[in-house]
Design a protein around this motif. Sequence first.
Motif, PDB file in Angstrom:
ATOM      1  N   CYS A  17       0.954  -1.539   0.159  1.00 48.81           N
ATOM      2  CA  CYS A  17      -0.160   0.450  -0.027  1.00 48.81           C
ATOM      3  C   CYS A  17       0.890   1.069   0.097  1.00 48.81           C
ATOM      4  O   CYS A  17       0.334   2.113  -0.880  1.00 48.81           O
ATOM      5  CB  CYS A  17      -0.708   0.360   0.685  1.00 48.81           C
ATOM      6  N   ILE A  18       2.036   0.984   0.690  1.00 50.00           N
ATOM      7  CA  ILE A  18       3.073   1.927   0.718  1.00 50.00           C
ATOM      8  C   ILE A  18       3.240   2.846  -0.834  1.00 50.00           C
ATOM      9  O   ILE A  18       3.414   3.438  -0.877  1.00 50.00           O
ATOM     10  CB  ILE A  18       4.172   1.975   1.615  1.00 50.00           C
ATOM     11  N   ALA A  19       3.915   1.415  -1.230  1.00 57.14           N
ATOM     12  CA  ALA A  19       4.213   1.809  -2.550  1.00 57.14           C
ATOM     13  C   ALA A  19       3.320   2.307  -3.869  1.00 57.14           C
ATOM     14  O   ALA A  19       3.928   3.175  -4.296  1.00 57.14           O
ATOM     15  CB  ALA A  19       4.871   0.435  -2.984  1.00 57.14           C
ATOM     16  N   ILE A  20       2.221   1.596  -3.168  1.00 57.33           N
ATOM     17  CA  ILE A  20       1.601   2.081  -4.281  1.00 57.33           C
ATOM     18  C   ILE A  20       1.025   3.560  -3.885  1.00 57.33           C
ATOM     19  O   ILE A  20       0.664   4.732  -4.651  1.00 57.33           O
ATOM     20  CB  ILE A  20      -0.217   1.475  -4.218  1.00 57.33           C
ATOM     21  N   LEU A  21       0.754   3.752  -2.813  1.00 57.23           N
ATOM     22  CA  LEU A  21       0.104   5.582  -2.318  1.00 57.23           C
ATOM     23  C   LEU A  21       1.770   6.697  -2.804  1.00 57.23           C
ATOM     24  O   LEU A  21       1.859   7.196  -3.478  1.00 57.23           O
ATOM     25  CB  LEU A  21       0.265   5.701  -0.697  1.00 57.23           C
ATOM     26  N   ALA A  22       2.990   6.195  -2.898  1.00 59.06           N
ATOM     27  CA  ALA A  22       4.219   6.807  -3.426  1.00 59.06           C
ATOM     28  C   ALA A  22       3.985   6.674  -4.682  1.00 59.06           C
ATOM     29  O   ALA A  22       4.282   8.349  -5.351  1.00 59.06           O
ATOM     30  CB  ALA A  22       6.067   5.760  -2.850  1.00 59.06           C
ATOM     31  N   MET A  23       4.046   6.078  -5.120  1.00 60.76           N
ATOM     32  CA  MET A  23       3.940   5.670  -7.250  1.00 60.76           C
ATOM     33  C   MET A  23       2.278   6.762  -6.539  1.00 60.76           C
ATOM     34  O   MET A  23       2.880   7.489  -7.826  1.00 60.76           O
ATOM     35  CB  MET A  23       3.185   4.010  -7.528  1.00 60.76           C
ATOM     36  N   THR A  24       1.191   7.136  -6.553  1.00 61.30           N
ATOM     37  CA  THR A  24       0.548   8.207  -7.012  1.00 61.30           C
ATOM     38  C   THR A  24       1.391   9.469  -6.883  1.00 61.30           C
ATOM     39  O   THR A  24       1.198   9.974  -7.734  1.00 61.30           O
ATOM     40  CB  THR A  24      -0.721   7.941  -5.776  1.00 61.30           C
ATOM     41  N   PHE A  25       2.126   9.342  -5.786  1.00 64.49           N
ATOM     42  CA  PHE A  25       1.709  10.642  -5.306  1.00 64.49           C
ATOM     43  C   PHE A  25       3.144  11.711  -6.262  1.00 64.49           C
ATOM     44  O   PHE A  25       2.774  12.385  -6.595  1.00 64.49           O
ATOM     45  CB  PHE A  25       2.038  10.846  -4.177  1.00 64.49           C
ATOM     46  N   PHE A  26       3.839  10.150  -6.469  1.00 64.93           N
ATOM     47  CA  PHE A  26       5.460  10.799  -7.367  1.00 64.93           C
ATOM     48  C   PHE A  26       4.320  11.792  -8.602  1.00 64.93           C
ATOM     49  O   PHE A  26       5.179  12.281  -9.235  1.00 64.93           O
ATOM     50  CB  PHE A  26       6.380  10.183  -7.230  1.00 64.93           C
TER      51      PHE A  26
END
Length: 469
Positions: free
Chosen positions: A177-186
């Motif tokens: 989930c953190i990876a998804i959130l980071a990807m979405t953020f960047f």
Amino acid sequence: MADKSRNITQRWMINNIGMIFLVLAAVVLAGTILLRSFYYNSAKQYLSSKMNMVSSILQNSYNDPSTSFSSEVRSVVENWSDRDHSELMIINSQGNAELTSSGFIPNVEDNMEDYRKALEGSSGYYTGKISSGEKIMAMSILLPENNAGYSAVRVVSSMKRIDSRIMISTLAVIAICIAILAMTFFSGMYFVKSIVLPVRQIGATARRYAEGDFSVRIKKKNNDEIGELCDIINHMAEELANSENMKNEFISSVSHELRTPLTAIKGWSETIAGMPEDADTVSKGMRVIGAETERLSQMVEELLDFSRMQNGRFSLNKATMDVLAELGDAVLIYAERAKRDGITVNYDEPDMLPFIYGDRNRIRQVFINIIDNAIKYSDKGGIVSIQALMPDALHVEIDVSDNGCGISQQDLPKIKTKFYKANYTRRGSGIGLAVADEIVTMHGGTLDVLSEQGVGTIVKIIFPIQKNS
Ligand code: ADP
């Protein structure tokens, strides 16, 4: 501007990232709860199947008088095959563990909630912590009474392994989930920047336009909506620059237009004042002053009409009217001047045309304007032909053609634009055709100009006839 870009970014952060964060948190929470209940249910099922097996062995032994119940109990405990996963206990009638498959007698204070529940007659099942702090799952079944002093059989399993498995799975899901959130953020930040930066550039350029500097253009980077906006703004700047030029040219041509009759009026009035007794000079001078004053007032009227049109205050006084009467008047007004300029005006007046519904003064004004142009842009010896006809059963058409200088193909689409003058060698403010076109349009008609440079021009005006006419 910087504040605004922060606002878009902030809004995006709160709306998108906040939303995705909440959804992912809900997924993690729901996933953990489901995973836990799945593992715990499986463990419970496992324990109860083991328990059923033990209890059926002991029940058989109890029912078989040829076997010793107490030695059967010991044998079951000693041969407990599931030592790796669970521990089998026999509880004595004092409620303490007497035999265990591990050989260790557990602490007396240890919580035996399951046993207590079994004694109370409910399901002998318990999940919770014992005195050492370890989490266990336990199940107790009461043994038949009057046996060798044994009260119940109990299976206990540690939840450590299951809990750590749940923990690992949860951590893995959280990491994803953190990876998804980071990807979405960047990727989102990149996207927001790709909008915010060009918008900032557009804003800075628009501010320069507001200050009257139309020389700058926005560089278009992509062929997307922002690129389209850049094109539109660049086009707008071109139009603004054009209209600024036109306005300046308009002011200079109107000033020029005003100056010519004023010079004539001033000159003749001085001449008359100098020789008041010369009747010929006085009458000629008065004629010129009258004609020039008429020209000035026509121009002022045209300018006022134009300004009313711009403000939306231009109104029509419509009634049933005869187009031929107004056309005849307009031709009459110009016949004298055309003759003076050496231009022939041909007008074959038809006997009759259906009436139209319109403002007679305004429509006469249109005819005057068009005939004035035809004469104005013709040279000595030119011919202006005027025709009135019915192109079909529902319309009347007035054509004014001349063999004058004509209009170039590149100017032709723009001549109906306000202030546009294609020919600076003749007097005119550049708003006559704009006003005429507006009046014709307000009558539901059309005004088309066909022209070829050096050959001549035809202006076609079409009006719908009045119903029942
Ligand atoms: P103006 O006051 O300059 O005549 P108009 O709006 O009446 O303004 O006309 C716009 C332009 O269209 C004129 O400047 C002229 O170049 C062109 N034009 C209009 N009528 C004719 C015509 N009959 N022959 C040639 N050019 C014309």
